[in-house]
Design an enzyme around this catalytic site. Structure first.
Site, PDB file in Angstrom:
ATOM      1  N   GLY A  92       0.207   7.706   3.731  1.00 34.20           N
ATOM      2  CA  GLY A  92       1.561   9.218   3.321  1.00 34.20           C
ATOM      3  C   GLY A  92       0.010   9.143   1.912  1.00 34.20           C
ATOM      4  N   ASP A 312       5.915  -0.085  -5.124  1.00 32.25           N
ATOM      5  CA  ASP A 312       5.825  -0.966  -4.279  1.00 32.25           C
ATOM      6  C   ASP A 312       6.178  -2.196  -4.243  1.00 32.25           C
ATOM      7  OD1 ASP A 312       5.246   1.398  -3.228  1.00 32.25           O
ATOM      8  OD2 ASP A 312       2.666   1.179  -3.035  1.00 32.25           O
ATOM      9  N   ARG A 343      13.773   2.028   1.680  1.00 32.00           N
ATOM     10  CA  ARG A 343      13.311   0.666   1.000  1.00 32.00           C
ATOM     11  C   ARG A 343      14.440   0.593   0.537  1.00 32.00           C
ATOM     12  NH1 ARG A 343       7.385   1.238  -0.630  1.00 32.00           N
ATOM     13  NH2 ARG A 343       6.215   0.835   1.778  1.00 32.00           N
TER      14      ARG A 343
HETATM   15  O1  SPQ Z   1       0.274   5.968   1.177  1.00 36.83           O
HETATM   16  P1  SPQ Z   1       1.910   4.891   1.423  1.00 36.83           P
HETATM   17  O2  SPQ Z   1       2.106   5.496   3.060  1.00 36.83           O
HETATM   18  O3  SPQ Z   1       2.977   6.363   0.464  1.00 36.83           O
HETATM   19  O4  SPQ Z   1       1.800   4.431   0.917  1.00 36.83           O
HETATM   20  C1  SPQ Z   1       2.974   3.112  -0.126  1.00 36.83           C
HETATM   21  C2  SPQ Z   1       2.727   2.122   0.224  1.00 36.83           C
HETATM   22  O5  SPQ Z   1       3.846   1.522  -0.295  1.00 36.83           O
HETATM   23  O6  SPQ Z   1       1.797   1.242   0.290  1.00 36.83           O
HETATM   24  C3  SPQ Z   1       4.390   3.993   0.115  1.00 36.83           C
HETATM   25  F1  SPQ Z   1       4.432   4.007   1.123  1.00 36.83           F
HETATM   26  O7  SPQ Z   1       1.736   3.337  -1.749  1.00 36.83           O
HETATM   27  C4  SPQ Z   1       1.951   4.271  -2.521  1.00 36.83           C
HETATM   28  C5  SPQ Z   1       2.874   4.288  -3.810  1.00 36.83           C
HETATM   29  O8  SPQ Z   1       4.269   3.718  -3.261  1.00 36.83           O
HETATM   30  C6  SPQ Z   1       0.477   4.482  -2.389  1.00 36.83           C
HETATM   31  C7  SPQ Z   1       0.033   5.721  -3.695  1.00 36.83           C
HETATM   32  C8  SPQ Z   1      -0.936   6.446  -3.898  1.00 36.83           C
HETATM   33  O9  SPQ Z   1      -2.249   5.326  -3.452  1.00 36.83           O
HETATM   34  O10 SPQ Z   1      -1.566   6.862  -4.287  1.00 36.83           O
HETATM   35  C9  SPQ Z   1       1.027   5.880  -4.788  1.00 36.83           C
HETATM   36  C10 SPQ Z   1       2.201   5.408  -4.554  1.00 36.83           C
HETATM   37  O11 SPQ Z   1       3.501   6.564  -4.248  1.00 36.83           O
HETATM   38  P2  SPQ Z   1       3.735   8.012  -4.448  1.00 36.83           P
HETATM   39  O12 SPQ Z   1       4.699   8.838  -4.413  1.00 36.83           O
HETATM   40  O13 SPQ Z   1       5.306   6.920  -5.562  1.00 36.83           O
HETATM   41  O14 SPQ Z   1       2.921   8.276  -5.850  1.00 36.83           O
END
Ligand code: SPQ
Length: 430
Positions: A92, A312, A343
């Site tokens: 993501g 997370d 989750r």
């Molecule tokens: O990259 P991804 O898949 O979204 O990974 C996650 C994780 O659990 O490792 C979420 F599923 O982390 C994100 C985190 O939840 C990583 C991140 C960042 O590096 O900016 C921010 C968070 O997401 P968000 O949507 O809250 O900004």
């Protein structure tokens, strides 16, 4: 993967692998900057390798000699168009941040991912960037990947009040803002991880943060840097919880990142009565050694502004709560529904199968403890954090045998998770 209970007292010291969020950004900033960026302790997990390969595909020379990574940045104008979609796997962070980076190029790029990523919402990034004159669209008029980014030369600044607390949305807008002419102001709903803001400064850019308001004036040129990535507190979290839950345990986790926008879990552990100690605190690199010991725990309520600071870690905190005395309530965490899997549902379903008293709510979980856990057939749903939480539950908390499906998902952020866990078990391999 078959996991047979092997309750032991955890002992020893572990070097926690590099921070995923900072590793992604080190490649991105290196590609945007001018000059050679050297990255020490880059996380070679699947997600960060997706970012590295995506920028290589876009023509950025990147070398990995097995120790350091060198990114030979020549600014965004040097990126080259690619004919076919770039696959960023499960990440993501890669897809969302790249939407902001590629918004101002002079070519079109298509970004796609695996089945899980292609179900995650992208409107949260597409909408604000399109308000800046961006031209990003989802698959067949939906908000889902593959996303098509038609680079636009005339990105415009804006003032944007964020509807969600998300570092990914904030970062994508800030990357577009660095390319837009004039001042962009992002107003955060709640402060989320601030690695992008810190790295804009580190790479010689200018950014002003006033409470929840973040100001960036574009266009800006960034300069290459040396980045030393600290360990990931989100990875450390699994072992912290394991040590708290196992009798007569004492472990030390070294080089753990302690940026305050990420340390919500430490506050929750303390609120639950857990024994933690920070030493070797390095203020400059924002890292420390964390010592955790077996503790008598009680329930707590987790909600509000702390949520983005531990988002997370909530799956492993839920496991902790199943063993604490009394009730734990997690609220304001609806963002958990749009991660690699839902989750909230995944944690409730899989821990219920193992005997926990846990109920999913609209925005979180209600957990009553302590309850003994036992063997069951469970799945990670292809989500690395659910997979690691279930491995700790199966090996160190439950009695009996657990069959864990899709265990390989852990490679997204922590390829050596099982080996590292084994290092903390004086009784040796499981
Ligand atoms: O990259 P991804 O898949 O979204 O990974 C996650 C994780 O659990 O490792 C979420 F599923 O982390 C994100 C985190 O939840 C990583 C991140 C960042 O590096 O900016 C921010 C968070 O997401 P968000 O949507 O809250 O900004």
């Amino acid at each position: 993967m078959k996991l047979v209970t092997n309750k032991q007292n955890l002992q020893g010291t572990l070097v926690i692998p590099a921070d995923k969020s900072i590793s992604h950004r080190s490649i991105m900033f290196g590609a945007m900057a001018h000059g050679t960026t050297t990255i020490h302790n880059f996380l070679r997990g699947e997600d960060c390798l997706s970012t590295l390969n995506a920028f290589k595909t876009l023509g950025v020379p990147i070398e990995d000699d097995g120790t350091v990574i060198r990114v030979y940045g020549q600014g965004l104008a040097a990126l080259k168009p690619v004919d076919s979609p770039i696959d960023v796997g499960n990440s993501g962070t890669t897809i969302r941040l790249m939407m902001g980076i590629l918004a101002g190029t002079d070519f079109t790029t298509v970004l796609t991912g695996d089945a899980s990523l292609n179900k995650r919402p992208m409107a949260r990034v597409m909408d604000p960037i399109n308000q800046m004159n961006g031209a990003i669209s989802g698959f067949e008029d939906t908000q889902f990947p593959p996303v098509t980014i038609k680079g636009q030369a005339n990105l415009a600044p804006m003032t944007y009040e964020m509807p969600v607390a998300s570092a990914q949305v904030k970062s994508a807008i800030l990357f577009a803002a660095l390319q837009a002419k004039g001042e962009t102001v992002v107003i955060e709903k709640e402060p989320s991880r601030n690695h992008t803001e810190e790295m804009i400064r580190q790479f010689g850019g200018s950014i002003k943060v006033e409470g929840k308001n973040i100001h960036v004036k574009g266009p800006q040129t960034l300069k290459s840097q040396t980045v030393i990535v600290p360990g990931d507190i989100s990875s450390a979290a699994f072992f912290l919880v394991a040590a708290l839950l196992c009798k007569d345990s004492k472990i030390q986790l070294t080089n753990v990142g302690i940026n305050p926008t990420r340390t919500g879990i430490l506050e929750v552990i303390e609120a639950m009565g857990g024994t933690l100690e920070l030493s070797q605190v390095d203020e400059i690199n924002q890292s420390a050694t964390i010592t955790a010991r077996s503790s008598e725990l009680h329930g707590t309520t987790i909600g509000g502004a702390i949520i983005p600071r531990l988002i997370d870690e909530l799956p492993i905190i839920a496991l902790l709560a199943t063993q604490a005395n009394g009730q734990t309530i997690i609220r304001d965490a609806q963002e958990l529904k749009v991660k690699e899997t839902n989750r909230i549902d995944a944690v409730a379903k899989e821990l219920t199968k193992m005997g926990a008293s846990i109920k999913a709510t609209d925005d979180g979980l209600i957990i009553n403890g302590p309850t003994p856990l036992y063997g069951a057939n469970v799945t990670s749903y292809g989500d690395h954090r659910i997979g690691m939480m279930l491995q700790i539950a199966a090996l160190l908390v439950a009695d009996g045998e657990v069959e864990l499906e899709q265990a390989e998902a852990v490679s997204v952020s922590y390829p050596d998770f099982f080996t590292d866990l084994t290092k903390l078990l004086p009784g040796g391999a499981i």
